[in-house]
Design an enzyme around this catalytic site. Structure first.
Site, short mmCIF file in Angstrom:
data_model
loop_
_atom_site.label_atom_id
_atom_site.label_comp_id
_atom_site.label_asym_id
_atom_site.label_seq_id
_atom_site.Cartn_x
_atom_site.Cartn_y
_atom_site.Cartn_z
N HIS A 1 27.42 -37.49 61.00
CA HIS A 1 27.34 -36.17 60.36
C HIS A 1 26.35 -35.24 61.04
CE1 HIS A 1 30.14 -37.32 57.30
NE2 HIS A 1 29.38 -38.33 56.92
N ASP B 1 32.93 -30.27 67.24
CA ASP B 1 32.66 -30.59 65.84
C ASP B 1 31.69 -29.56 65.30
OD1 ASP B 1 32.86 -32.65 63.55
OD2 ASP B 1 30.70 -32.31 63.74
N ASP C 1 29.06 -36.85 66.04
CA ASP C 1 30.47 -36.86 65.65
C ASP C 1 31.36 -36.36 66.77
OD1 ASP C 1 29.55 -37.78 63.25
OD2 ASP C 1 30.27 -36.08 62.05
N GLU D 1 29.23 -28.59 61.79
CA GLU D 1 28.67 -28.93 60.48
C GLU D 1 28.46 -27.61 59.75
OE1 GLU D 1 28.39 -31.94 59.30
OE2 GLU D 1 29.01 -32.86 61.20
#
Length: 218
Positions: free
Chosen positions: A185, A27, A190, A29
């Protein structure tokens, strides 16, 4: 050969289950939606293992804060969602090259130990994560990228099939994994939730893969 056998029938072989690919959950961000122009701000990866009866589990996790590359675009709306302050003086961020090098080192180790040939990225809306990963690899000039350049396992699609839910929070809740909205988040949270979701779905389909009727051996 079923998911719980190697060529000599002794141990589970995750390499057999996924045709020589090791699923690695990732994941990111970011500072926006454009992988070419927007900052990569966090990256996390979770490797997976297979137990003695062929069930998939989370193995090891790594996660890093990432310094925005020179000239990176950062959209305020994205920061409102992920809660990241990329310029906070106490944020322990690494340059992209170092963060990716550390992640790739762990992924290559897991690929080697699993007997697989290459990693394949697992993600929720996985092509978004792969796009940012590939863009960062191109920017940094890293040569040994362990991930397949375009193939992925997308848990948004898989969860839609298995649970009728495509949003990560709702899919996790449908899979009885729970959800911590305060932790969501962050790349690490996540990623671990996505990994748990992927394992749950793969394990539910294991009887079909092994040639039994749906629901057997779950």
């Amino acid at each position: 050969m079923n998911a719980s056998e190697t060529a000599d029938g002794d141990r589970p072989a995750i390499a057999e289950r996924f045709r020589g690919f090791l699923p690695v959950v990732v994941d990111v961000e970011t500072g926006g939606f454009n992988a070419a122009t927007d900052a990569l701000l966090e990256i996390a990866a979770v490797t997976l293992r297979m137990d003695d009866v062929g069930k998939l589990h989370l193995a090891d996790s790594v996660s890093y804060h990432v310094e925005p590359f020179d000239g990176a675009n950062i959209e305020p709306a994205s920061l409102e969602v992920n809660g990241i302050d990329p310029h906070h003086p106490l944020r322990p961020a690494l340059p992209e090259h170092e963060a990716l090098t550390r992640v790739f080192r762990e992924v290559r180790r897991a690929v080697r130990e699993s007997g697989c040939k290459r990693a394949v990225l697992v993600g929720h809306n996985a092509h978004f994560d792969l796009g940012f990963l590939n863009a960062a690899v191109a920017r940094t000039g890293i040569k040994r990228n362990p991930f397949h350049p375009f193939s992925v396992f997308d848990t948004a699609t898989l969860a839609g099939v298995a649970f009728g839910q495509t949003v990560l929070k709702r899919a996790a809740q449908a899979a009885d994994l729970g959800w911590d909205s305060d932790a969501a988040h962050s790349a690490r949270y996540d990623t671990e939730q996505t990994a748990a979701l992927f394992c749950t779905i793969v394990n539910r389909f294991r009887p079909i893969y092994e040639g039994g009727a749906p629901g057997e051996g779950a």
